[in-house]
Every structure is written in C-alpha cells, then in structure tokens.
Design a protein around this motif. Sequence first.
Motif, mmCIF file in Angstrom:
data_model
loop_
_atom_site.group_PDB
_atom_site.id
_atom_site.type_symbol
_atom_site.label_atom_id
_atom_site.label_comp_id
_atom_site.label_asym_id
_atom_site.label_seq_id
_atom_site.Cartn_x
_atom_site.Cartn_y
_atom_site.Cartn_z
ATOM 1 N N LEU A 1 0.817 -1.214 0.000
ATOM 2 C CA LEU A 1 0.000 0.000 0.000
ATOM 3 C C LEU A 1 0.854 1.269 0.000
ATOM 4 O O LEU A 1 0.369 2.336 -0.392
ATOM 5 N N ASP A 2 2.118 1.157 0.440
ATOM 6 C CA ASP A 2 2.982 2.342 0.426
ATOM 7 C C ASP A 2 3.606 2.601 -0.943
ATOM 8 O O ASP A 2 4.391 3.528 -1.115
ATOM 9 N N GLY A 3 3.258 1.757 -1.914
ATOM 10 C CA GLY A 3 3.749 1.965 -3.276
ATOM 11 C C GLY A 3 4.887 1.061 -3.695
ATOM 12 O O GLY A 3 5.242 1.014 -4.880
ATOM 13 N N GLU A 4 5.501 0.315 -2.762
ATOM 14 C CA GLU A 4 6.592 -0.592 -3.136
ATOM 15 C C GLU A 4 6.061 -1.684 -4.061
ATOM 16 O O GLU A 4 4.973 -2.221 -3.868
ATOM 17 N N GLU A 5 6.873 -2.007 -5.062
ATOM 18 C CA GLU A 5 6.530 -3.072 -6.006
ATOM 19 C C GLU A 5 7.569 -4.178 -5.895
ATOM 20 O O GLU A 5 8.766 -3.927 -5.932
ATOM 21 N N VAL A 6 7.105 -5.422 -5.742
ATOM 22 C CA VAL A 6 7.997 -6.566 -5.586
ATOM 23 C C VAL A 6 7.768 -7.531 -6.743
ATOM 24 O O VAL A 6 6.626 -7.907 -7.022
ATOM 25 N N PHE A 7 8.847 -7.912 -7.418
ATOM 26 C CA PHE A 7 8.753 -8.883 -8.505
ATOM 27 C C PHE A 7 9.060 -10.271 -7.950
ATOM 28 O O PHE A 7 10.092 -10.481 -7.315
ATOM 29 N N LEU A 8 8.160 -11.210 -8.211
ATOM 30 C CA LEU A 8 8.273 -12.543 -7.647
ATOM 31 C C LEU A 8 8.831 -13.525 -8.671
ATOM 32 O O LEU A 8 8.475 -13.484 -9.852
ATOM 33 N N SER A 9 9.672 -14.434 -8.202
ATOM 34 C CA SER A 9 10.093 -15.542 -9.049
ATOM 35 C C SER A 9 8.921 -16.511 -9.203
ATOM 36 O O SER A 9 7.903 -16.411 -8.502
ATOM 37 N N GLY A 10 9.069 -17.463 -10.105
ATOM 38 C CA GLY A 10 8.006 -18.445 -10.289
ATOM 39 C C GLY A 10 7.720 -19.224 -9.020
ATOM 40 O O GLY A 10 6.561 -19.485 -8.668
#
Length: 245
Positions: free
Chosen positions: A155-164
Amino acid sequence: MTSLSKTILLVDDDQEIRDLLNTYLSRAGFTVRAVGDGLGFRASLALEPADLVILDVQLPDEDGFSLCRWVRQHPRFAHVPIIMLTASSDEADRVIGLELGADDYLGKPFSPRELQARIKALLRRAQFGQERPVSDVLAFDDWRLDQVSHRLFHLDGEEVFLSGADFALLKLFLDHPQQILDRDTIGNATRGRDLMPLDRIVDMAVSRLRQRLRDTGKAPRLIRTVRGSGYLLAASVTPHLGNAV
C-alpha cells in the motif's frame, strides 16, 4: 501443454553440453538459443525473451548466481523459470541458487531426459500461473497481488517482482488462507528435490517469501509457523477490483 514455440535460453561454457542439449531439446520441439558466457546471456535475453532459462553456475566471466539475481531484479524477466546447473556436489550451491530465486537445480553430470522432464514441469506451472483468474488482483493485509503479471504491491507503493517459485508459494497460501499447510503440500508447490531434505527446501522457500512480505520479525505476523504441522497465512484474502495499486 506442448513444447512447440517454447523458447529455452541455455547458458553453459561447455561447447559439448551446448551442442548436446541443443540437439536433444530441439528434437523435443523446443526452440533453443545457446550462449557460453554471462555477457552473451544478458545480450540474448535483452534482445528476445525466453520461456525458460538453463543457467550454469560456473561461467568464464560471471557466475550464474549473479546472473540469477539480475534476472529476478529485472521487471521484464522476473517471472521466467530458471534451472541452475552445478558441477559442485556442495549443498551450499543449491541453497544459494534457491535463495536467489532459481526454480530448480540439477547437478552435473545429468540425464537430458531428466532435464527435459523438469523443463516441462516448470513450463506447466508457468502456464498455469498465467491462466486468467476470476479476479486479476487479490488483496491481503497491506498487499495486493496481480495474478497476471505476478507482481506484488504494498500500500505504500513498493513493487515486488516474484520468481516463479515465490509466486507459486504465495498463491498456495492465498488459495488457502487461515489453513495449516503441511510441508508435503508446500514442498510440491516449491518443487523440492530429494537432493536436499524436504524440510530445508520448505523452510527456505517460506523464509524467502517472508522477506518479500516484510514479515521477518522474531514472531512472523503474516505467515505463521505451526509447530509440528506446517505454516499458516494469518490474513483474509479478497478479490480486489481495479488495478493493484
């Protein structure tokens, strides 16, 4: 799922291995691009996407661990499944690879048939993850998961890219909120192998996911340990209308 039109990017400095796997996997219906070093890998992946990467740990210019980390940190490639190849019998290599986001690993020497089986299993999982869900976005706690792009937003705007593997485990928890998941169930989702104890595989996968979710205190709040039983997602999960952010 058919292997036709699926592209595999092979990274190995051994010309014999590249030729062998190129021939074997091409006969199985895959399109294979083969390079011998990290520089060639970065250039090839940037030029044209791949459906799966086979990545040797020991390369002449850059080790496979740093390349795996680079893939997982890059928005365009973060979801691409990675199988790491290692000539070392040291379990530490496999642990490092999994912690960095590799989906599977295979020790040298290996059977091309076994490698093909693991490739197909990972591609099936990737295809399943891309099937359009009823709701594109799931909301839980302070997080939103975009099930199409496999991106996680706070919600604070951080974006996390996840591995498979990260996405598969998180999706498993979100599909079964407030339920205890035993290690066998989690192990199947994270593709643990008998080369390493199942408990170690599961604990590593959960620890990595907790890091993604900022859930790393002495008493994790979101993904709780249920001693003797497994793990539990202590959050409600609801479909989220609109974008993830």
